[in-house]
Design a protein around this motif. Structure first.
Motif, PDB file in Angstrom:
ATOM      1  N   LEU A 168      -0.526  24.495 133.888  1.00 40.79           N
ATOM      2  CA  LEU A 168       0.752  25.823 132.548  1.00 40.79           C
ATOM      3  C   LEU A 168       1.224  26.704 133.181  1.00 40.79           C
ATOM      4  CD1 LEU A 168      -0.150  26.939 129.517  1.00 40.79           C
ATOM      5  CD2 LEU A 168      -2.651  28.318 131.091  1.00 40.79           C
ATOM      6  N   ASP A 169       1.319  27.276 134.011  1.00 35.26           N
ATOM      7  CA  ASP A 169       2.569  28.556 134.694  1.00 35.26           C
ATOM      8  C   ASP A 169       3.382  27.507 134.865  1.00 35.26           C
ATOM      9  OD1 ASP A 169       2.330  31.391 134.729  1.00 35.26           O
ATOM     10  OD2 ASP A 169       2.732  30.701 136.949  1.00 35.26           O
ATOM     11  N   ALA A 170       3.201  27.081 135.283  1.00 33.36           N
ATOM     12  CA  ALA A 170       4.972  25.896 135.723  1.00 33.36           C
ATOM     13  C   ALA A 170       5.916  25.963 133.880  1.00 33.36           C
ATOM     14  CB  ALA A 170       4.559  24.432 136.067  1.00 33.36           C
ATOM     15  N   LEU A 171       4.844  25.727 132.712  1.00 29.57           N
ATOM     16  CA  LEU A 171       5.540  25.941 131.907  1.00 29.57           C
ATOM     17  C   LEU A 171       6.055  26.872 131.362  1.00 29.57           C
ATOM     18  CD1 LEU A 171       3.177  23.700 130.084  1.00 29.57           C
ATOM     19  CD2 LEU A 171       5.307  23.311 130.779  1.00 29.57           C
ATOM     20  N   ILE A 172       4.941  28.007 131.336  1.00 28.51           N
ATOM     21  CA  ILE A 172       5.221  29.771 130.701  1.00 28.51           C
ATOM     22  C   ILE A 172       5.917  30.879 131.758  1.00 28.51           C
ATOM     23  CG2 ILE A 172       3.314  29.418 128.751  1.00 28.51           C
ATOM     24  CD1 ILE A 172       1.452  30.878 130.125  1.00 28.51           C
ATOM     25  N   ASP A 173       5.753  30.523 132.895  1.00 34.23           N
ATOM     26  CA  ASP A 173       5.240  31.625 133.835  1.00 34.23           C
ATOM     27  C   ASP A 173       5.499  33.149 133.539  1.00 34.23           C
ATOM     28  OD1 ASP A 173       7.619  32.138 136.421  1.00 34.23           O
ATOM     29  OD2 ASP A 173       8.761  32.895 135.356  1.00 34.23           O
ATOM     30  N   ALA A 221      -1.522  21.718 128.404  1.00 32.11           N
ATOM     31  CA  ALA A 221      -2.140  22.571 129.813  1.00 32.11           C
ATOM     32  C   ALA A 221      -2.829  23.280 129.376  1.00 32.11           C
ATOM     33  CB  ALA A 221      -0.712  22.641 129.993  1.00 32.11           C
ATOM     34  N   LEU A 222      -2.743  24.214 128.488  1.00 29.80           N
ATOM     35  CA  LEU A 222      -3.765  25.475 128.213  1.00 29.80           C
ATOM     36  C   LEU A 222      -4.453  24.695 127.942  1.00 29.80           C
ATOM     37  CD1 LEU A 222      -4.514  28.118 127.524  1.00 29.80           C
ATOM     38  CD2 LEU A 222      -3.964  27.670 125.522  1.00 29.80           C
ATOM     39  N   ARG A 223      -5.093  22.990 126.930  1.00 25.37           N
ATOM     40  CA  ARG A 223      -6.010  23.214 126.629  1.00 25.37           C
ATOM     41  C   ARG A 223      -6.828  22.390 128.467  1.00 25.37           C
ATOM     42  NH1 ARG A 223      -5.003  17.753 124.731  1.00 25.37           N
ATOM     43  NH2 ARG A 223      -4.733  17.120 126.492  1.00 25.37           N
ATOM     44  N   ASP A 224      -5.705  21.599 129.082  1.00 25.41           N
ATOM     45  CA  ASP A 224      -6.804  20.834 130.097  1.00 25.41           C
ATOM     46  C   ASP A 224      -6.804  22.045 131.455  1.00 25.41           C
ATOM     47  OD1 ASP A 224      -5.398  18.379 129.297  1.00 25.41           O
ATOM     48  OD2 ASP A 224      -4.349  18.355 130.690  1.00 25.41           O
ATOM     49  N   ALA A 225      -6.925  23.551 131.096  1.00 27.67           N
ATOM     50  CA  ALA A 225      -7.329  24.306 131.633  1.00 27.67           C
ATOM     51  C   ALA A 225      -8.458  25.045 131.459  1.00 27.67           C
ATOM     52  CB  ALA A 225      -6.711  25.807 131.577  1.00 27.67           C
ATOM     53  N   LEU A 226      -9.055  24.968 130.105  1.00 30.10           N
ATOM     54  CA  LEU A 226      -9.969  25.443 129.387  1.00 30.10           C
ATOM     55  C   LEU A 226     -10.859  24.464 129.438  1.00 30.10           C
ATOM     56  CD1 LEU A 226      -8.812  28.183 127.149  1.00 30.10           C
ATOM     57  CD2 LEU A 226      -9.864  28.750 129.186  1.00 30.10           C
ATOM     58  N   GLU A 227     -10.373  23.140 128.853  1.00 30.50           N
ATOM     59  CA  GLU A 227     -11.389  22.409 128.197  1.00 30.50           C
ATOM     60  C   GLU A 227     -12.931  21.953 129.125  1.00 30.50           C
ATOM     61  OE1 GLU A 227     -13.984  19.999 125.857  1.00 30.50           O
ATOM     62  OE2 GLU A 227     -11.928  21.684 125.255  1.00 30.50           O
TER      63      GLU A 227
END
Length: 131
Positions: A23-28, A83-89
């Motif tokens: 996720l951070d690679a996308l949103i920094d 990426a957010l879904r993968d981090a939370l789900e």
């Protein structure tokens, strides 16, 4: 538990999301409360607590959060949302000092004319013990 013995789930949640490599690679690190900040760089995530039902039969709370994944393109917003879904789900573990169970409930794809950006909205429920 956070400061003063109270759970600080928003701060722990932001720290957790900013530490997620994909996720951070996308949103920094661009995770913002409530609204898009002035003069933002995209892509970014905006989060807000939608509701916190009171569970009178246990010491657990289950707040529902909305995450708006913003980007300049539909594929960019989709990548951030995935990426957010993968981090939370299905997450089950520590976010800071808080032990959390998370699940993604809903997804809506959108183009916002006022912002002139693409957005994917994810709703998620987090369950944790309120101490």
């Amino acid at each position: 538990a956070g400061e003063g013995g109270q759970v600080s789930i928003p701060a722990d949640l932001v720290t957790y999301l900013q530490a997620d490599v994909a996720l951070d690679a996308l949103i920094d690190g661009r995770v913002h409360p409530q609204r898009i900040p002035p003069d933002p760089a995209f892509p970014l995530v905006v989060y807000r607590r939608i509701s916190t039902p009171e569970l009178h039969v246990s010491a657990y709370v289950e707040p529902r959060f909305q995450f708006d994944c913003w980007a300049e393109t539909d594929t960019g917003a989709d990548a951030v949302a995935n990426a957010l879904r993968d981090a939370l789900e299905g997450f089950h573990g520590a976010m800071g000092a808080t032990h959390v169970h998370a699940m993604v409930l809903n997804r809506i794809d959108d183009y916002d004319e006022d912002v002139a950006r693409w957005r994917v909205i994810l709703d998620a429920r987090l369950m944790y013990r309120d101490v």
